[in-house]
Design an enzyme around this catalytic site. Sequence first.
Site, PDB file in Angstrom:
ATOM      1  N   ASN A 211      23.555  -4.054  11.566  1.00 56.80           N
ATOM      2  CA  ASN A 211      24.962  -3.728  11.775  1.00 56.80           C
ATOM      3  C   ASN A 211      25.033  -2.480  12.622  1.00 56.80           C
ATOM      4  O   ASN A 211      24.150  -1.628  12.524  1.00 56.80           O
ATOM      5  CB  ASN A 211      25.635  -3.414  10.440  1.00 56.80           C
ATOM      6  CG  ASN A 211      26.136  -4.640   9.738  1.00 56.80           C
ATOM      7  OD1 ASN A 211      26.013  -5.751  10.246  1.00 56.80           O
ATOM      8  ND2 ASN A 211      26.697  -4.449   8.575  1.00 56.80           N
ATOM      9  N   ALA A 275      27.416   3.009   3.717  1.00 61.62           N
ATOM     10  CA  ALA A 275      26.456   2.241   4.530  1.00 61.62           C
ATOM     11  C   ALA A 275      27.101   0.981   5.100  1.00 61.62           C
ATOM     12  O   ALA A 275      27.975   0.372   4.479  1.00 61.62           O
ATOM     13  CB  ALA A 275      25.255   1.863   3.681  1.00 61.62           C
ATOM     14  N   ASP A 279      25.462  -8.072   5.728  1.00 60.43           N
ATOM     15  CA  ASP A 279      25.936  -9.005   4.699  1.00 60.43           C
ATOM     16  C   ASP A 279      24.948 -10.139   4.453  1.00 60.43           C
ATOM     17  O   ASP A 279      24.994 -10.793   3.423  1.00 60.43           O
ATOM     18  CB  ASP A 279      27.292  -9.598   5.120  1.00 60.43           C
ATOM     19  CG  ASP A 279      28.410  -8.573   4.972  1.00 60.43           C
ATOM     20  OD1 ASP A 279      28.293  -7.724   4.062  1.00 60.43           O
ATOM     21  OD2 ASP A 279      29.368  -8.608   5.764  1.00 60.43           O
ATOM     22  N   LYS A 289       4.769 -12.683  14.188  1.00 62.40           N
ATOM     23  CA  LYS A 289       5.810 -12.698  15.221  1.00 62.40           C
ATOM     24  C   LYS A 289       6.124 -14.139  15.652  1.00 62.40           C
ATOM     25  O   LYS A 289       5.195 -14.916  15.924  1.00 62.40           O
ATOM     26  CB  LYS A 289       5.310 -11.880  16.419  1.00 62.40           C
ATOM     27  CG  LYS A 289       6.371 -11.620  17.428  1.00 62.40           C
ATOM     28  CD  LYS A 289       5.835 -10.796  18.587  1.00 62.40           C
ATOM     29  CE  LYS A 289       6.829 -10.863  19.714  1.00 62.40           C
ATOM     30  NZ  LYS A 289       6.245 -10.505  20.979  1.00 62.40           N
ATOM     31  N   ASP A 305      25.949  -7.443  -2.866  1.00 63.95           N
ATOM     32  CA  ASP A 305      26.894  -6.379  -2.522  1.00 63.95           C
ATOM     33  C   ASP A 305      26.625  -5.191  -3.456  1.00 63.95           C
ATOM     34  O   ASP A 305      26.899  -5.257  -4.659  1.00 63.95           O
ATOM     35  CB  ASP A 305      28.335  -6.893  -2.676  1.00 63.95           C
ATOM     36  CG  ASP A 305      29.323  -5.937  -2.053  1.00 63.95           C
ATOM     37  OD1 ASP A 305      29.293  -4.741  -2.410  1.00 63.95           O
ATOM     38  OD2 ASP A 305      30.115  -6.368  -1.194  1.00 63.95           O
ATOM     39  N   ILE A 306      26.064  -4.136  -2.892  1.00 61.63           N
ATOM     40  CA  ILE A 306      25.615  -2.997  -3.707  1.00 61.63           C
ATOM     41  C   ILE A 306      26.798  -2.309  -4.379  1.00 61.63           C
ATOM     42  O   ILE A 306      26.779  -2.004  -5.561  1.00 61.63           O
ATOM     43  CB  ILE A 306      24.823  -1.985  -2.831  1.00 61.63           C
ATOM     44  CG1 ILE A 306      23.745  -2.727  -2.042  1.00 61.63           C
ATOM     45  CG2 ILE A 306      24.184  -0.898  -3.694  1.00 61.63           C
ATOM     46  CD1 ILE A 306      23.070  -1.898  -0.955  1.00 61.63           C
ATOM     47  N   LYS A 338      39.860  -4.752  -0.189  1.00 64.00           N
ATOM     48  CA  LYS A 338      38.512  -4.325  -0.608  1.00 64.00           C
ATOM     49  C   LYS A 338      38.594  -3.394  -1.814  1.00 64.00           C
ATOM     50  O   LYS A 338      37.752  -3.445  -2.707  1.00 64.00           O
ATOM     51  CB  LYS A 338      37.780  -3.632   0.543  1.00 64.00           C
ATOM     52  CG  LYS A 338      37.194  -4.643   1.512  1.00 64.00           C
ATOM     53  CD  LYS A 338      36.434  -4.025   2.662  1.00 64.00           C
ATOM     54  CE  LYS A 338      36.100  -5.141   3.649  1.00 64.00           C
ATOM     55  NZ  LYS A 338      35.749  -4.678   4.962  1.00 64.00           N
ATOM     56  N   LYS A 342      36.619  -5.011  -4.778  1.00 65.50           N
ATOM     57  CA  LYS A 342      35.341  -4.356  -5.076  1.00 65.50           C
ATOM     58  C   LYS A 342      35.465  -3.342  -6.216  1.00 65.50           C
ATOM     59  O   LYS A 342      34.548  -2.569  -6.446  1.00 65.50           O
ATOM     60  CB  LYS A 342      34.789  -3.696  -3.817  1.00 65.50           C
ATOM     61  CG  LYS A 342      34.496  -4.697  -2.692  1.00 65.50           C
ATOM     62  CD  LYS A 342      33.530  -4.135  -1.676  1.00 65.50           C
ATOM     63  CE  LYS A 342      33.247  -5.172  -0.592  1.00 65.50           C
ATOM     64  NZ  LYS A 342      31.954  -4.956   0.030  1.00 65.50           N
TER      65      LYS A 342
END
Length: 401
Positions: A211, A275, A279, A289, A305-306, A338, A342
């Site tokens: 991200n 942070a 997701d 590789k 989801d922390i 949210k 949350k």
Amino acid sequence: MKNLKNKKILLIICGGVSAYKSLELIRLFKKKDAEIKTILTKNAKEFVTPLSVASLSQGKVYDDLFNVENESEMDHIALSRWADVIIVSPATANTISKLSQGSSEDLASTVILASNKPVFLVPAMNVRMWEHKSTRNNLVKLKSYGYKTIGPIIGEMACGEYGEGKMAEPTDILNEINIFLLSQSNNKKIKVLITAGPTNEYLDPVRFITNKSSGKQGYEIANSLLKRGFDTTLISGPTNLDVDNKINLIKVNTAEEMFKATQKNLPIDIAIFSAAVSDFKIIRKKENKIKKQENLTVNLEKNIDILNYVSNHNFMRPKLVIGFAAETQDLDRNAIMKLTNKNCDWIIANDVSKKDRGFNSDYNEVTIHYKDKKKTKEVLSFKKKSEISEEIVDRIVAQIN
Ligand code: CTP
């Protein structure tokens, strides 16, 4: 701030143009029912009068006219033992220099030298004096003796010059002393955990999805928290940033690592989630590789989801849970969603669609939404991320008192 009630503050006022601000400081402490005794240095009396200090503080004012007779009433040892905390405000360059040499030439320096109590210096001086190597060295020495400093701040000075050296604002001094006493009275510091930066989710040993996030806002908040005396743990994804080594910095790469590090640090008093956690993670990371090919299909699954985990933790939910919402549209609506979904106490929303703020910039503008219906949302207008952090931490300090 019930915490300041009946606390014994010994305020040492030195001679500087900012001495008048200490009158406001006294007023603020009195409003919180703290007890105040004051020492005025000889030069301080050029700027404030013993009478004004005495009437505002409703307490004793001492000066260098003390002699053997009145010393018996409260000598320098007794004065220092009486105090819960000693504040030198303003602390001039001269005072800082004298203290660094262990001087005991007047009552103020004698009390400090004889003190076994926390001493806070509130420096105020011209920017050049503040930046002078001699002042810097004196402060390094004093800090190594355990003296703490509050400020100075950047601004225009009485002499007309601009820069760092201006005395901290009385409300900020009050907040810092309060948080210090609070952590002392709990016999432990208040523990705060903050997540920051992006996470990297690896496809193979060299490639990852991530991200966009510099981590700057989170790091600045961690710095502000440390300055106010919080026991600060920063769990950070990959960034190029440094923090004070008094911050417990835990570096992670992936969301899973960030989650495990967070879990390991529970219980915590306050948790802040700044942070930009990815997701998704790759379902099966390749050991080696991946070779170039025409098409590549990658299967992703949702990361934990922390924030959600912590805010819904039945018996280990922190007293204050603060989430962030980075949005490009419908800022308020998405942020409020949210906040509810949350289970946060606050959501700090920022618009990441603008070039001059947010991602990678040193500037930001945020809106704080509160779960508490009595509080209306607050906009912290466009300014440096370091200043936004200070304002956020001001509100955290106010909330926990
Ligand atoms: N967050 C988290 N763990 C995740 C995802 C998000 O802790 N796996 C936290 C972020 O640190 C932030 C808040 O949740 O405090 C909101 O993150 P954001 O990315 O804005 O929201 P998402 O829940 O990911 O929703 P969306 O990406 O759909 O906007």
